[in-house]
Design an enzyme around this catalytic site. Structure first.
Site, mmCIF file in Angstrom:
data_model
loop_
_atom_site.group_PDB
_atom_site.id
_atom_site.type_symbol
_atom_site.label_atom_id
_atom_site.label_comp_id
_atom_site.label_asym_id
_atom_site.label_seq_id
_atom_site.Cartn_x
_atom_site.Cartn_y
_atom_site.Cartn_z
ATOM 1 N N ASP A 1 0.818 -1.212 0.000
ATOM 2 C CA ASP A 1 0.000 0.000 0.000
ATOM 3 C C ASP A 1 0.860 1.274 0.000
ATOM 4 O OD1 ASP A 1 1.089 -0.098 2.497
ATOM 5 O OD2 ASP A 1 -0.814 0.048 3.590
ATOM 6 N N HIS B 1 9.116 -4.033 -2.738
ATOM 7 C CA HIS B 1 8.281 -4.252 -1.565
ATOM 8 C C HIS B 1 9.101 -4.812 -0.407
ATOM 9 C CE1 HIS B 1 4.502 -5.147 0.509
ATOM 10 N NE2 HIS B 1 5.022 -6.311 0.838
ATOM 11 N N CYS C 1 4.748 -0.095 2.845
ATOM 12 C CA CYS C 1 5.201 -1.411 3.317
ATOM 13 C C CYS C 1 6.441 -1.313 4.192
ATOM 14 C CB CYS C 1 5.419 -2.363 2.147
ATOM 15 S SG CYS C 1 6.660 -1.820 0.953
ATOM 16 N N HIS D 1 2.143 12.367 -10.992
ATOM 17 C CA HIS D 1 1.450 11.088 -10.794
ATOM 18 C C HIS D 1 2.396 10.136 -10.072
ATOM 19 C CE1 HIS D 1 -1.100 11.982 -14.652
ATOM 20 N NE2 HIS D 1 -1.375 12.802 -13.646
#
Length: 210
Positions: free
Chosen positions: A15, A122, A18, A203
């Site tokens: 999300d 991650h 992490c 972005h």
């Protein structure tokens, strides 16, 4: 580590926070520490603009403070070093692709260590469980550091785990991975293109795709 224990990978939700939630789980068995730990880091950086200057942070001190509080921004080495000091425990971050272990807090006389696992995008946690399918509640995530700076056989287990994950290619090559911008759907290749797109458009949400 108790006899018969096994090393396990505890998955942290993907999300954008992490790293923070992985540290929270490793330190406190809590996967919802991101907001609190981002605030800890922001306060630390704001309180010491000499150490945490533009050259060190890659942006102005006050810009970084606002940046790290944004739940969409990822953490890395700077944040791990601050959290290591915050908890007064070493943080070993194992990189699956390079099989390198970056040890934060080494040489500071800290007596405990936690272990994170990084796959290129991650962070998860490496823990010792009594058996393979044991519930997370019985995980051991904090390990004693001996006088030689080692955590004994647990370090060897972690190194073997990382080697096996590397052989199985359980990592993302950030120089070659393909991402799609979740905002405008533009496809980019590699971390460099993603960073350039983020700078040009503001972005920051990307999804990996094949």
């Amino acid at each position: 580590m108790e006899d018969g224990g096994v090393l396990v990978r505890r998955v942290i939700p993907a999300d954008n926070s992490c790293l923070f939630n992985a540290v929270g789980y490793a330190m406190e068995h809590n996967k919802e520490k991101a907001s609190e730990l981002r605030s800890v880091i922001a306060a630390t950086v704001k309180s010491d603009p000499v150490t945490y200057n533009e050259a060190f942070l890659g942006k102005l001190n006050e810009e970084y403070v606002q940046w790290i509080l944004n739940p969409e921004k990822w953490g890395g080495a700077i944040e791990l070093s601050i959290l290591c000091d915050h908890y007064a425990r070493e943080i070993a971050a194992y990189d699956i692709q390079t099989m390198r272990c970056d040890l934060y807090g080494q040489g500071k006389g800290l007596t405990e260590r936690v272990m994170l696992l990084y796959d290129g995008l991650h962070y998860d946690v490496l823990a010792v469980a009594p058996f393979a399918d044991a519930p997370e509640e019985v995980d051991q995530t904090i390990f004693n550091v001996d006088k030689s700076g080692s955590i004994g056989s647990t370090a060897a287990l972690a190194a073997n785990f990382v080697q096996e994950a590397h052989r199985a290619r359980k990592y993302t090559d950030t120089g070659k991975f393909t991402l799609r911008c979740s905002v405008c759907q533009k496809g980019v290749v590699g971390e460099k293109e993603a960073v350039e797109h983020a700078k040009a458009t503001q972005h920051t949400n990307f999804q990996e795709y094949c």
